[in-house]
Design a protein around this motif. Sequence first.
Motif, mmCIF file in Angstrom:
data_model
loop_
_atom_site.group_PDB
_atom_site.id
_atom_site.type_symbol
_atom_site.label_atom_id
_atom_site.label_comp_id
_atom_site.label_asym_id
_atom_site.label_seq_id
_atom_site.Cartn_x
_atom_site.Cartn_y
_atom_site.Cartn_z
ATOM 1 N N PRO A 261 0.827 -1.208 0.000
ATOM 2 C CA PRO A 261 0.000 0.000 0.000
ATOM 3 C C PRO A 261 0.864 1.260 0.000
ATOM 4 C CG PRO A 261 0.204 -0.819 2.223
ATOM 5 C CD PRO A 261 0.942 -1.796 1.346
ATOM 6 N N ALA B 25 -2.633 4.702 3.445
ATOM 7 C CA ALA B 25 -2.604 3.298 3.872
ATOM 8 C C ALA B 25 -1.216 2.907 4.378
ATOM 9 C CB ALA B 25 -3.013 2.389 2.712
ATOM 10 N N TYR B 26 -0.179 3.398 3.707
ATOM 11 C CA TYR B 26 1.182 3.077 4.167
ATOM 12 C C TYR B 26 1.477 3.776 5.495
ATOM 13 C CZ TYR B 26 6.198 2.634 4.487
ATOM 14 O OH TYR B 26 7.463 2.343 4.944
ATOM 15 N N ARG C 223 -0.529 4.415 7.831
ATOM 16 C CA ARG C 223 -1.215 3.724 8.938
ATOM 17 C C ARG C 223 -0.693 2.307 9.139
ATOM 18 N NH1 ARG C 223 -7.622 5.423 8.902
ATOM 19 N NH2 ARG C 223 -7.280 7.649 9.263
ATOM 20 N N HIS C 224 -0.230 1.687 8.058
ATOM 21 C CA HIS C 224 0.214 0.287 8.156
ATOM 22 C C HIS C 224 1.575 0.125 7.473
ATOM 23 C CE1 HIS C 224 -3.926 -0.577 9.381
ATOM 24 N NE2 HIS C 224 -4.326 0.082 8.311
ATOM 25 N N ASN D 80 4.151 -1.529 8.153
ATOM 26 C CA ASN D 80 4.751 -2.861 8.182
ATOM 27 C C ASN D 80 3.907 -3.912 7.488
ATOM 28 O OD1 ASN D 80 6.992 -1.983 9.761
ATOM 29 N ND2 ASN D 80 5.685 -1.999 11.583
ATOM 30 N N ARG D 81 2.828 -3.481 6.874
ATOM 31 C CA ARG D 81 1.968 -4.439 6.171
ATOM 32 C C ARG D 81 2.707 -4.996 4.954
ATOM 33 N NH1 ARG D 81 -3.836 -2.391 4.442
ATOM 34 N NH2 ARG D 81 -4.324 -2.945 6.600
ATOM 35 N N ALA D 82 2.537 -6.271 4.717
ATOM 36 C CA ALA D 82 3.173 -6.899 3.556
ATOM 37 C C ALA D 82 2.594 -6.330 2.261
ATOM 38 C CB ALA D 82 2.939 -8.413 3.613
ATOM 39 N N ILE E 133 0.569 -5.851 -0.965
ATOM 40 C CA ILE E 133 -0.768 -6.360 -1.225
ATOM 41 C C ILE E 133 -1.083 -6.194 -2.706
ATOM 42 C CG2 ILE E 133 -1.610 -5.889 1.089
ATOM 43 C CD1 ILE E 133 -2.806 -3.293 0.052
ATOM 44 N N ARG F 186 6.747 1.971 -2.084
ATOM 45 C CA ARG F 186 5.470 2.358 -1.495
ATOM 46 C C ARG F 186 5.616 3.391 -0.381
ATOM 47 N NH1 ARG F 186 6.503 -2.916 -0.670
ATOM 48 N NH2 ARG F 186 6.980 -3.671 1.423
ATOM 49 N N SER F 187 6.776 3.440 0.265
ATOM 50 C CA SER F 187 6.974 4.400 1.352
ATOM 51 C C SER F 187 7.034 5.834 0.845
ATOM 52 C CB SER F 187 8.254 4.081 2.117
ATOM 53 O OG SER F 187 9.385 4.206 1.265
#
Length: 386
Positions: free
Chosen positions: A155, A159-160, A162-163, A165-167, A169, A227-228
């Motif tokens: 993301p 979205a990034y 907030r998350h 460390n999310r893999a 997607i 994404r960051s």
Amino acid sequence: MNSSDAPLDGLTVIERTQSVAGAYAGRLLSALGANTVLVEPPEGHRLRRQPPMLAENQSSLFAYLAAGKRSVSLDLRDPADQTHLTDLVCDADIYIDDFSSTERGHTTAPSTFRIEHPQLIYVSVRPYGMTGPKADWDGEEVTILHSTGEGYLLPNGLAYERHPNRAPIKIFGHFAEMQAGIAAVLGTLASLVSGVGQVIDVAIQDAVVALAAFGLQRFGDGSIEHRSARSFKYGGVLECADGYVELLTLEDRQWHGLVTLMGGPEWAADPALADGVGRGHHGAEINDRLRSWARTLKAADLVKAAQELNVPAAKYATPFEVLRDPHEVARGLFQQAFVPGFGDIDIVSAPFQIDGVVPRLNGGPPELPIRQAAIPADTSARGGLR
């Protein structure tokens, strides 16, 4: 629009598919007026069993992709049914296939069909194309999307934040496969204009990579997107009191409209924010202000006021809101069709208009046919419009 007014009226498409990409190509050609005939195995098209389900053997995805098509059931392991398919192709203008060379077999290979039907437009839609070292590789939506590099960038934005460390997607739904379906249709239309039978080889991977022009451009400049860092300098997704909106001000006049919309706050008059470059350097600070302000408003109110000031903003709508939105209603985007075993349902007619007219669906999805060797002349068994 009557079927006789449609650009592809009088043309026949034989579709033997198992993927969203191939089925979407057939769906769009049907919306353009072609008589699209779906060749299903005795157990039915695999997408009939793709959740979410509306009824037994009636997938909502299949209902959309098969709307307006006719269907025949053939077991192509049977030589007699292979002959029946060849007979169908004799009267066809376009053949859509998304099987590998191993699954396809000799009888439906492009080389065979092109010899016997030189005017036929043969359309192949495969994860990595019909030729080359990966031609017979399978690929689902998530693996294909990540093979294009697009998944590496998700993301991003809010979205990034907030998350973080999310893999990685994927985009919701069948983004990659539908892009390939569009590419297949564009190739088909170009072939029709040329008036010469051709083989169209579409790789789903290529169709998605073609959309990543900005990322490829950055790579050419020596930068690798991540994404960051993939987000607007300010704006983007904002949380409101009752939902979310997307807001983007790329031009000075749009920025000034936004400042007016916010009531002319003192901080916006800072000389450091006088141009786009300066605002970009202070994007994080602007976003903090924007988000605090947006959380006090209802999404619909913010969008309405923004549009009156020519500030680009749109609400993230729920499915129900999309169906009832005045804009979609005015454009006739959704039409009611009958889904066997379920009833009436709103289905997108087509993602385009023709000379300002919305194409009409020829019906809902077909019922699972009994094994047969010819296209049924009586179409009353098909899902009908309501």
